[in-house]
Design an enzyme around this catalytic site. Structure first.
Site, PDB file in Angstrom:
ATOM      1  N   HIS A   1      -2.109   7.542   7.256  1.00  0.00           N
ATOM      2  CA  HIS A   1      -1.163   8.474   6.632  1.00  0.00           C
ATOM      3  C   HIS A   1      -1.858   9.772   6.227  1.00  0.00           C
ATOM      4  CE1 HIS A   1       2.562   6.246   6.410  1.00  0.00           C
ATOM      5  NE2 HIS A   1       1.933   5.181   5.924  1.00  0.00           N
TER       6      HIS A   1
ATOM      7  N   GLY B   1       0.823  -1.194   0.000  1.00  0.00           N
ATOM      8  CA  GLY B   1       0.000   0.000   0.000  1.00  0.00           C
ATOM      9  C   GLY B   1       0.858   1.245   0.000  1.00  0.00           C
TER      10      GLY B   1
ATOM     11  N   LEU C   1       6.814   1.806   4.424  1.00  0.00           N
ATOM     12  CA  LEU C   1       7.840   2.310   3.519  1.00  0.00           C
ATOM     13  C   LEU C   1       8.440   3.616   4.029  1.00  0.00           C
ATOM     14  CD1 LEU C   1       6.101   1.609   0.082  1.00  0.00           C
ATOM     15  CD2 LEU C   1       7.841   0.227   1.241  1.00  0.00           C
TER      16      LEU C   1
END
Length: 194
Positions: A149, A47, A104
């Site tokens: 996020h 994702g 990430l």
């Protein structure tokens, strides 16, 4: 299409709440989605949120590999690549579960994070159609992680026990002693970062 630079924890782009997308069908959004897909694939993630690539818009992409979904139970299949514009999440019930997560934007680390076990999420596609789904297990975890996020939240901010935050390679070495080794294996490191 392009590989975009992924912001790492500490960068201001990850702290700012994202703005709503005004026109999900615009050429700019189509280009952003294509570039995000290239970036997610290049990084080996499941994702990616627009804020992770320095774009302050409410847009996420994700998929759930079939092999991972099946471990949530026999009724779970993979989820194909999904693009959610202006997503919303609603918990279904009070039950939460803990699971290992990676990101990430937090490279090399993994931690145990509580998430709603079952959710309903909705949003728009880049063609302007509405998506509404119920999700549980890993599927629900991925959606919650990515949508966090958009509100400037990284998974360490959700953790309730920071002693369960560590370098992924160290966690893997200790994995046989871990009570939930499948969760560690599936979320980290290389192909399961979000």
């Amino acid at each position: 299409m392009a590989i975009l630079k992924v912001a790492r924890m500490g960068h201001p782009a990850l702290r700012r709440p994202a703005d709503p997308v005004i026109d999900p069908r615009s050429a700019e959004i189509r280009q952003l989605v294509a570039d995000m897909l290239d970036t997610m694939q290049d990084e080996g993630g499941v994702g990616l949120a627009a804020t992770q690539v320095h774009v302050p818009l409410r847009l996420v992409i994700f998929h759930v590999p079939a092999g991972r979904a099946e471990r949530d139970g026999p009724d779970h299949a993979g989820v194909p690549l999904t693009v959610l514009v202006n997503p919303e999440i609603e918990p279904l019930g009070d039950e939460q579960e803990f699971g290992w997560e990676a990101c990430l934007s937090v490279p090399g680390l993994t931690g145990v994070v509580p998430r709603w076990r079952r959710i309903r999420y909705r949003g728009l596609t880049p063609t302007g159609e509405t998506i509404e789904r119920e999700a549980e297990g890993f599927h629900a975890r991925v959606v919650q992680h990515e949508c966090d996020h958009l509100d400037g939240i990284l998974y360490p901010m959700r953790m309730t026990d920071l002693s369960l935050l560590g370098f992924a390679d160290e966690i893997h070495r200790a994995q046989p002693a871990m009570p939930d080794e499948d969760a560690v294996e599936e979320l980290e490191p290389e192909a399961q970062s979000a």
